[in-house]
Design an enzyme around this catalytic site. Structure first.
Site, PDB file in Angstrom:
ATOM      1  N   HIS A 139      54.054  34.632  25.417  1.00  0.00           N
ATOM      2  CA  HIS A 139      53.162  33.697  26.104  1.00  0.00           C
ATOM      3  C   HIS A 139      51.903  33.401  25.296  1.00  0.00           C
ATOM      4  CE1 HIS A 139      50.422  32.497  29.566  1.00  0.00           C
ATOM      5  NE2 HIS A 139      51.469  31.704  29.736  1.00  0.00           N
TER       6      HIS A 139
ATOM      7  N   TYR B 217      44.433  19.701  31.429  1.00  0.00           N
ATOM      8  CA  TYR B 217      44.190  21.140  31.557  1.00  0.00           C
ATOM      9  C   TYR B 217      42.930  21.504  30.780  1.00  0.00           C
ATOM     10  CZ  TYR B 217      48.939  22.139  33.338  1.00  0.00           C
ATOM     11  OH  TYR B 217      50.089  22.202  34.084  1.00  0.00           O
TER      12      TYR B 217
ATOM     13  N   ARG C  69      41.080  30.786  39.588  1.00  0.00           N
ATOM     14  CA  ARG C  69      41.584  29.506  40.074  1.00  0.00           C
ATOM     15  C   ARG C  69      42.592  29.666  41.202  1.00  0.00           C
ATOM     16  NH1 ARG C  69      45.389  27.171  36.214  1.00  0.00           N
ATOM     17  NH2 ARG C  69      47.027  27.657  37.683  1.00  0.00           N
TER      18      ARG C  69
ATOM     19  N   HIS D 168      42.203  26.345  33.239  1.00  0.00           N
ATOM     20  CA  HIS D 168      43.343  27.076  32.702  1.00  0.00           C
ATOM     21  C   HIS D 168      42.951  28.143  31.689  1.00  0.00           C
ATOM     22  CE1 HIS D 168      47.317  27.375  30.470  1.00  0.00           C
ATOM     23  NE2 HIS D 168      47.694  27.500  31.725  1.00  0.00           N
TER      24      HIS D 168
END
Length: 695
Positions: free
Chosen positions: A439, A473, A569, A597
């Site tokens: 990731h 984003y 968030r 983000h």
């Protein structure tokens, strides 16, 4: 659950037994905040329409993954209680209760607020009975030409079993009667996904596609009497399960699993509230839907399709145009020359993704002195300039390694397709580490300098290398040519493409072998500093905060008095503001035009803040089952920029949602005198000084 209840049973370490909230309800409350944006009449109308679409799309994914996971645990007998102490069955009941409430509120917002406002603006979503005669004739021609050829009605009788209903498809349940025999029959029509959700009538008038199909049912069931018809929609389990230890070809196994995804078990049945009990009973029995899985809502269903309306070319009904700026330090044409002078911190979309991240890879692809490019790719668009640059570099003879995460949820098929495109161009494509998702957001460029030495140029980001999402984003990226960063990225890429268990890096914190432990040490360090009378404070910005061990460490820090600011968030299972547990913890959430983000971690460190940015949320999957990377920001100006942003977000003068100990969120947009509070995103968008700090 009351604040007092948190102090009932305690664990062996003295912490309350019910100190965690439910993750699932926390996520639903996040989606409720999205809905509150759709309800906000101060937001431009088409943006409110888009928030309605986002709410519906988010809810689909929640059912396909989170609800499906709970149901799978029940079905397999692994029905352990959640950290909040609730059994999966109790969680599912609570989810059904909250979701029913939110879906009705969503429909009410559409029918009573957004739709009437659209009408006033000259945009109408009309039902079939509201069409003029001319429009009906136009739709009759359109139906014969563009809809009828792709429709397939499926009758249900002894020779025709109930058809499979694919996930997220819109369908019509139709009851017909044979006038000769009097026999009643049930049929299902799937609305093909190739059709627009709303058919454009011209002059900003639209009709739901199912209305057009319903009006022409006599053509599909010629000679039959149409008794009733109702729209319905099914959501299915869409999580993938691939045993990487048991497969020889991960890509092939994943492709096979993708084929099975559409046949996952049902997790939700949506029907229009006008549906008859007899038809609903057929659907319930044939689909195996439990009562709590059935959601009756006012039509039309599938309002995720409102994106089509939000995309209309009506600039006066949208946010003002966003024009990203180029960092002032990028005055030289040679990106690499800039990085040799200083590290560069950028924040998208306020600062241009195209002239920073895309430019960095593009210049590497064409620079004859660049010998190698290594990059991780988690989600990107198929027509991405970055993918094209990697292909160009490989064709030019450079060593190109692309580490593609083909298990990125709901992007698996796209990732497989363009990873093969990279392979065809001569790139070395690696599919990550067995058992882990990759990731982290990393790019490494190796260049031969004028003196003949090799130098590494690096990018570590918080968001995907995706030019489309980079426009909406909020994310950050740090570019560096510093030796220790280059050595870190080389070590990490060698770990990803080879075999190692390296834990210690110079400026990176890397999961799964070192990040959790490093964060725990940082939290403990702040506790020690506070007890010694030194400046101590913790500021964290993440998308989700659900990791129990990290939360307990934050509770411990709060109990000794460390001030803690959390900007979350999405889902947060920590309870803030509880005496003797978390009274020094504040939790805020900011939602708006851009999806927050980036992940930022700031530890006061006695007055010399340790600041990190990166890809990791505070979730067990990120800390234990993914390859994640945070990078330490060392430039004093860049550190102060991030500290200032965090303090601005947490200030009472800034518009945000405040979380209470019971997990409820209250939105604050005006002060006591009725004056609007500061909008963080507009401030960052308009204040160049906040975003760009010169050396």
């Amino acid at each position: 659950m009351s604040v007092e209840s948190v102090h009932k049973p305690q664990t062996g370490d003295g912490l309350p037994g019910d100190r965690f909230l439910d993750r699932e309800e926390g996520w639903l409350r996040f989606n409720q905040r999205v809905l509150e944006l759709a309800e906000d009449t101060d937001i431009p109308l088409l943006e409110r329409t888009r928030f309605l679409a986002i709410f519906a799309s988010n809810l689909d994914e929640f059912f396909m993954v989170r609800v499906a996971g709970l149901k799978r645990r029940l079905a397999t007998g692994v029905a352990l209680s959640s950290p909040s102490g609730h059994h999966p069955r109790a969680l599912l009941e609570r989810i059904a209760e909250v979701t029913h409430e939110l879906m009705l509120r969503h429909a009410q917002c559409f029918h009573e607020s957004v739709s009437p406002s659209l009408v006033k603006a000259g945009i109408r979503i009309v039902r079939w009975n509201e069409l003029s005669e001319a429009e009906r004739q136009h739709m009759q021609r359109f139906f014969r030409r563009s809809i009828y050829p792709v429709l397939t009605p499926f009758a249900v009788d002894p020779a025709h079993p109930f058809p499979y209903i694919s996930g997220r498809s819109l369908n019509l349940a139709v009851t017909v009667r044979d006038p000769h025999t009097g026999r009643r029959m049930f049929a299902r029509i799937k609305v093909p996904s190739v059709l627009s959700r709303f058919i454009d009538l011209g002059e900003d008038r639209f009709v739901p596609v199912e209305d057009v199909i319903s009006a022409h049912l006599p053509q599909l069931f010629e000679g039959m009497e149409i008794l009733e018809h109702h729209a319905f929609r099914v959501t299915r389990n869409a999580d993938l399960e691939v045993d990487e230890d048991e497969t020889d070809d991960l890509v092939q196994s994943l492709e096979n699993e993708l084929l099975r995804r559409r046949f996952g078990p049902l997790v939700r049945l949506e029907v229009e509230e006008t549906i008859s009990e007899s038809v609903l009973e057929i659907l319930r029995e044939e689909l195996g839907a439990e009562e709590e899985e059935i959601y009756r809502v006012p039509g039309p269903l599938n309002l995720a399709g409102l994106d089509q309306i939000a995309d209309l070319d009506r600039p006066e009904l949208k946010y003002s145009p966003m024009v990203p700026v180029e960092p002032r330090s990028l005055t030289q044409e040679d990106f690499f020359a800039t990085l040799r002078e200083r590290e560069l911190l950028v924040q998208h979309p306020y600062e241009s993704f195209a002239t920073t991240t895309e430019r960095f890879i593009a210049q590497a692809a064409t620079d004859p002195k660049v010998v190698a490019i290594k990059q991780t790719l988690y989600r990107t668009s198929g027509d991405s300039p970055i993918v094209e640059s990697l292909i160009e570099a490989a064709r030019a003879g450079k060593e190109v390694v692309a580490l593609v995460e083909i298990k990125a949820r709901f992007d698996e098929r796209n990732n497989i397709q363009w990873s093969r495109k990279l392979e065809d161009a001569g790139c070395h494509v690696v599919y990550g580490v067995v058992g882990l998702k990759t990731h982290c957001k990393l790019a490494l460029v190796v260049r031969q300098e004028e003196d003949g030495d090799l130098r590494r140029y690096c990018h570590v980001g918080t968001g995907n290398y995706n030019p489309k999402t980079a426009k909406g984003y909020e994310d950050m990226g740090l570019f560096s040519a510093e030796r220790e960063v280059g050595e870190d990225l080389s070590d990490l890429f060698n770990h990803l493409t080879g075999v190692s268990r390296k834990k210690h890096y110079r400026r990176l914190l890397v999961a799964p072998h070192g990040l959790r432990q490093a964060l725990m040490r940082q939290i403990q360090h702040e506790m020690n500093n506070h007890l010694q009378g030194k400046p101590a404070r913790i500021r964290i910005k993440v998308n989700s905060l659900v990791d129990e061990e990290i939360i307990d460490a934050l509770y411990d820090a709060s109990r000794v008095g460390v001030p803690i600011d959390l900007w979350v968030r999405g889902s947060c299972v920590l309870r803030p503001g509880i005496p003797e547990l978390s009274e020094t913890i504040r939790v805020r959430s900011i939602l708006g035009r851009f999806l927050e983000h980036s992940r930022v971690f700031i530890f006061e460190n006695g007055g010399e803040p340790q600041v990190y940015i990166g890809s990791a949320d505070l979730m067990p999957r990120n800390l234990d089952r993914r390859v994640e990377a945070l990078i330490r920001v060392v430039d004093a100006g860049q550190r102060m920029r991030l500290v200032g942003m965090m303090d601005l977000a947490m200030a009472d003068s800034t518009s945000s949602w405040h979380m209470d100990p019971d997990g409820n969120w209250t939105r604050f947009t005006h002060d006591a005198a009725g004056t609007p509070l500061l909008d963080l995103q507009n401030t960052l968008r308009g204040d160049r000084h906040l975003r760009v700090v010169d050396a």
